[in-house]
Design a protein around this motif. Sequence first.
Motif, short mmCIF file in Angstrom:
data_model
loop_
_atom_site.label_atom_id
_atom_site.label_comp_id
_atom_site.label_asym_id
_atom_site.label_seq_id
_atom_site.Cartn_x
_atom_site.Cartn_y
_atom_site.Cartn_z
N ASP A 1 3.42 -1.41 11.13
CA ASP A 1 4.32 -2.55 10.88
C ASP A 1 5.16 -2.36 9.62
O ASP A 1 6.33 -2.74 9.58
CB ASP A 1 3.54 -3.86 10.77
N GLU A 2 4.55 -1.78 8.59
CA GLU A 2 5.25 -1.63 7.31
C GLU A 2 5.78 -0.22 7.08
O GLU A 2 6.26 0.09 6.00
CB GLU A 2 4.32 -2.06 6.17
N LEU B 1 0.82 -1.21 0.00
CA LEU B 1 0.00 0.00 0.00
C LEU B 1 0.85 1.26 0.00
O LEU B 1 0.32 2.37 0.19
CB LEU B 1 -0.94 0.00 1.22
N LYS B 2 2.15 1.11 -0.22
CA LYS B 2 3.04 2.27 -0.23
C LYS B 2 2.88 3.04 -1.53
O LYS B 2 2.44 2.52 -2.55
CB LYS B 2 4.48 1.83 -0.04
N ASN B 3 3.27 4.31 -1.47
CA ASN B 3 3.28 5.20 -2.64
C ASN B 3 1.90 5.39 -3.27
O ASN B 3 1.77 5.46 -4.48
CB ASN B 3 4.27 4.70 -3.69
N TYR C 1 -6.00 11.76 7.11
CA TYR C 1 -4.78 11.46 7.86
C TYR C 1 -3.56 11.64 6.97
O TYR C 1 -3.60 11.32 5.78
CB TYR C 1 -4.76 10.00 8.34
N LEU C 2 -2.49 12.13 7.56
CA LEU C 2 -1.18 12.13 6.93
C LEU C 2 -0.29 11.34 7.87
O LEU C 2 0.03 11.80 8.97
CB LEU C 2 -0.65 13.54 6.76
N THR C 3 0.06 10.12 7.48
CA THR C 3 0.88 9.29 8.38
C THR C 3 2.33 9.30 7.96
O THR C 3 2.67 9.69 6.87
CB THR C 3 0.38 7.84 8.38
#
Length: 172
Positions: free
Chosen positions: A134-135, A111-113, A170-172
């Motif tokens: 976790d990731e 789910l990155k980028n 959200y900005l995580t």
Amino acid sequence: MFEFYLLIFLLLIVLIIVISSLKIGISPMPSSKAAQKKILEYAKNSKDETIIDLGSGFGSLAIFLAVNLPNKKIIAYELSLVPYLISKLLKSLLKIKNLQIYKKDFFKEDLKNATLVCYLYFEGMKKLEKKLFDENINTTIISNTFSLHNIKPREIQYAQDFFKSPIYIYLT
């Protein structure tokens, strides 16, 4: 006789949806048009080229985003068979090129980028938050109705629908 077979067919579809909902933990719930518009406001300003719809149901939000954001790649994940097939059919009928729909568990996917949009349930949000930690996923998350538990939203907007659905950013 046609009516009998049609009734059996429809009952079978309902049964498949019910069994799938019990297995997954929630039934497919479409976002209201007002919620879709609020989500679009944030998604169109995303710096990410890809937007991922987590648990896309019948595809209404993913299709809405794909039509309104033709320069972005929209990915939709759905586990339930009937909603997945309906969303694939709608994508095909509408000839939407920038939408990819998968019958996969998004918790097992990268789910990155990407900007993440979702209308999950309480436990789904807890699992998503765990995956983010976790990731080490740093991204924008736009969530309809349900919030993350340990991350404070940057902003909360309310859709002008019957339920005044909160849209968490959200900005995580």
